[in-house]
Design an enzyme around this catalytic site. Structure first.
Site, PDB file in Angstrom:
ATOM      1  N   LYS A 236      89.260 -87.830 -23.524  1.00 13.73           N
ATOM      2  CA  LYS A 236      88.090 -87.867 -24.405  1.00 13.73           C
ATOM      3  C   LYS A 236      88.573 -87.806 -25.847  1.00 13.73           C
ATOM      4  CE  LYS A 236      83.867 -85.391 -25.542  1.00 13.73           C
ATOM      5  NZ  LYS A 236      82.919 -84.363 -25.141  1.00 13.73           N
ATOM      6  N   LYS A 259      86.163 -82.176 -34.168  1.00 14.77           N
ATOM      7  CA  LYS A 259      86.652 -81.663 -32.877  1.00 14.77           C
ATOM      8  C   LYS A 259      88.090 -82.089 -32.613  1.00 14.77           C
ATOM      9  CE  LYS A 259      81.992 -81.253 -30.908  1.00 14.77           C
ATOM     10  NZ  LYS A 259      81.126 -81.407 -29.704  1.00 14.77           N
ATOM     11  N   GLU A 275      97.046 -86.500 -20.053  1.00 12.75           N
ATOM     12  CA  GLU A 275      95.808 -85.735 -19.825  1.00 12.75           C
ATOM     13  C   GLU A 275      95.266 -85.997 -18.418  1.00 12.75           C
ATOM     14  OE1 GLU A 275      94.143 -83.491 -21.285  1.00 12.75           O
ATOM     15  OE2 GLU A 275      94.542 -83.527 -23.438  1.00 12.75           O
ATOM     16  N   LYS A 290      86.451 -91.689 -22.388  1.00 13.88           N
ATOM     17  CA  LYS A 290      85.282 -91.638 -23.265  1.00 13.88           C
ATOM     18  C   LYS A 290      85.709 -91.636 -24.714  1.00 13.88           C
ATOM     19  CE  LYS A 290      81.641 -88.478 -24.465  1.00 13.88           C
ATOM     20  NZ  LYS A 290      81.298 -87.113 -24.499  1.00 13.88           N
ATOM     21  N   TYR A 355      73.347 -95.155 -21.163  1.00 10.53           N
ATOM     22  CA  TYR A 355      71.922 -94.908 -21.443  1.00 10.53           C
ATOM     23  C   TYR A 355      71.094 -96.133 -21.098  1.00 10.53           C
ATOM     24  CZ  TYR A 355      74.047 -90.938 -23.685  1.00 10.53           C
ATOM     25  OH  TYR A 355      74.790 -89.805 -23.884  1.00 10.53           O
TER      26      TYR A 355
HETATM   27  C1  PBG Z   1      79.723 -82.492 -25.227  1.00 10.49           C
HETATM   28  C2  PBG Z   1      79.536 -83.945 -25.032  1.00 10.49           C
HETATM   29  C3  PBG Z   1      79.487 -84.932 -25.997  1.00 10.49           C
HETATM   30  C4  PBG Z   1      79.173 -86.094 -25.328  1.00 10.49           C
HETATM   31  C5  PBG Z   1      79.091 -85.800 -23.967  1.00 10.49           C
HETATM   32  N1  PBG Z   1      79.328 -84.456 -23.809  1.00 10.49           N
HETATM   33  C6  PBG Z   1      79.587 -84.858 -27.478  1.00 10.49           C
HETATM   34  C7  PBG Z   1      80.791 -84.317 -28.103  1.00 10.49           C
HETATM   35  O1  PBG Z   1      81.823 -84.113 -27.481  1.00 10.49           O
HETATM   36  O2  PBG Z   1      80.708 -84.041 -29.285  1.00 10.49           O
HETATM   37  C8  PBG Z   1      78.941 -87.424 -25.986  1.00 10.49           C
HETATM   38  C9  PBG Z   1      78.101 -88.387 -25.218  1.00 10.49           C
HETATM   39  C10 PBG Z   1      77.582 -89.511 -26.022  1.00 10.49           C
HETATM   40  O3  PBG Z   1      77.871 -89.682 -27.217  1.00 10.49           O
HETATM   41  O4  PBG Z   1      76.812 -90.271 -25.431  1.00 10.49           O
HETATM   42  N2  PBG Z   1      80.962 -81.998 -25.215  1.00 10.49           N
END
Ligand code: PBG
Length: 367
Positions: A236, A259, A275, A290, A355
């Site tokens: 991620k 983050k 990872e 992601k 979505y």
């Molecule tokens: C939370 C999380 C996030 C998303 C899924 N779980 C946001 C982030 O990490 O800040 C993002 C999903 C999206 O943008 O559709 N940890």
């Protein structure tokens, strides 16, 4: 390779074959494209022949998006009979628990196998220790119970991370500006437990703390929840494409800074493989990359390397781009959504969180 050409048609092709994917296959194609490997090239070979009609195009199609590939992320909100629009995600609404069963039921009727549930937590419930995350009566647990009782045959996936519950907007516990890893993992284990006990089928840690998959697996197993699966957000990235999601769960305003100390640098892919390897070794049943579309190379490498059930998250910002441009009349949303989903399949994804899942299911059905 059978029937090797007598002379090598391209300098150095053996080297490039062994180092790159395809091997003999590439050699054959190269030989065909040059002159040395009979029989065919233009005009005997006409690539357009296989594209001539619909029936032929569908016969030769290599990968195909079906409704079985879709996971639909949904947002839930407190209250009764509530539907609130998410401004940065046109067409997406947060639903209260009394309405969620109906909408999920429709998705199930279209054949969508799983939903992912995300809570919009009331500001007053957010604390620096994110304790609402481990409340068995919190919004996400209530939504899971509502869906399970209304639509028992759809899979339910829940995010494990503290950002919807944390007054700092971070996925972990923050102390003096630092996200504490091991302390956070302890809370994530408790969060996984309350969600699994509420009926969640797939626990999906999205927090990127180290060691959390093993710790969560052990917690679930020792509670007799050994059949609850783990889909890890394994690779991620620290991405700008999450902003509409943060709007949807109401964590964006709280978040200070970024983050980057836990989510990955967009420049790295070898690190993504490490990872993923670690999460598999710790017990992940499925792995995820992601965001999705800007990271298709990572999806490809992960699938090629590990041959695990591999998922991609077509995140909020990706959805907003297509949907927003569609609403402005700049793009045909249907076309670009389906083309995007096809790209995920081509890159090796077994499934896609999007979505646009219900839209896509409708488009697939209507042909
Ligand atoms: C939370 C999380 C996030 C998303 C899924 N779980 C946001 C982030 O990490 O800040 C993002 C999903 C999206 O943008 O559709 N940890």
């Amino acid at each position: 390779m059978k029937d090797a050409p007598e002379k090598m048609c391209c300098e150095g092709i053996d080297k490039c074959n062994t180092e790159r994917d395809g091997g003999d296959y590439i050699k054959i194609i190269c030989c065909l494209m040059t002159d040395c490997f009979p029989p065919t090239r233009f005009p005997a070979t006409r690539m357009r022949r296989n594209r001539r009609t619909d029936w032929l195009r569908c016969l030769v199609q290599e990968s195909k998006v079906t409704v079985d590939d879709l996971i639909w992320p949904i947002f839930v909100v407190d209250g009764d009979n509530q539907r609130t629009a998410v401004e940065s995600m046109p067409g997406v609404e947060r639903l209260s628990c009394d309405l969620v069963g109906d909408e999920v039921g429709k998705a199930r009727d279209m054949g969508i196998p799983m939903v992912a549930v995300f809570p919009y937590t009331d500001e007053n419930l957010k604390t620096p220790d994110a304790r609402e995350a481990i409340n068995p009566e919190n919004l996400v647990c209530r939504a899971v119970r509502a869906i399970k009782s209304d639509v028992p045959d759809i899979g339910i996936m829940c995010d494990v991370a503290l950002d919807p519950f944390n007054s700092d907007g971070h996925d972990g516990i923050l102390k003096e500006g630092i996200i504490l890893n091991d302390e956070t993992v302890e809370v994530l284990c408790q969060q996984s437990l309350v969600q699994a006990e509420a009926g969640c089928d797939v626990i999906a840690p999205s927090d990127m703390m180290d060691g959390r998959i093993a710790a969560i697996r052990e917690t679930l197993d020792s509670a007799g929840l050994e059949n609850v699966a783990i889909m890890s957000y394994a690779a991620k990235y620290a991405s700008g494409f999450y902003d509409p999601f943060r709007d949807a769960v109401g964590s964006g305003g709280a978040l200070k800074g970024d983050k980057k100390t836990y989510q990955m640098d967009p420049g790295n892919t070898d690190e993504a493989l490490r990872e993923v390897a670690l999460d598999i070794s710790e017990g992940a049943d499925m792995v995820m990359v992601k965001p999705g579309l800007p990271y298709l190379d990572v999806v490809w490498r992960v699938k090629e390397t590990f041959r695990m059930p591999t998922f991609a998250y077509n995140v909020s910002g990706e959805y907003a781009m297509l949907r927003g441009a569609g609403e402005a009349g700049w793009l045909d949303y249907r076309k670009v959504l389906m083309e995007t989903l096809a790209a995920f399949k081509r890159a090796g994804a077994d499934g896609i969180l999007t979505y646009g899942a219900v839209d896509a299911a409708n488009y697939i059905k209507s042909g």
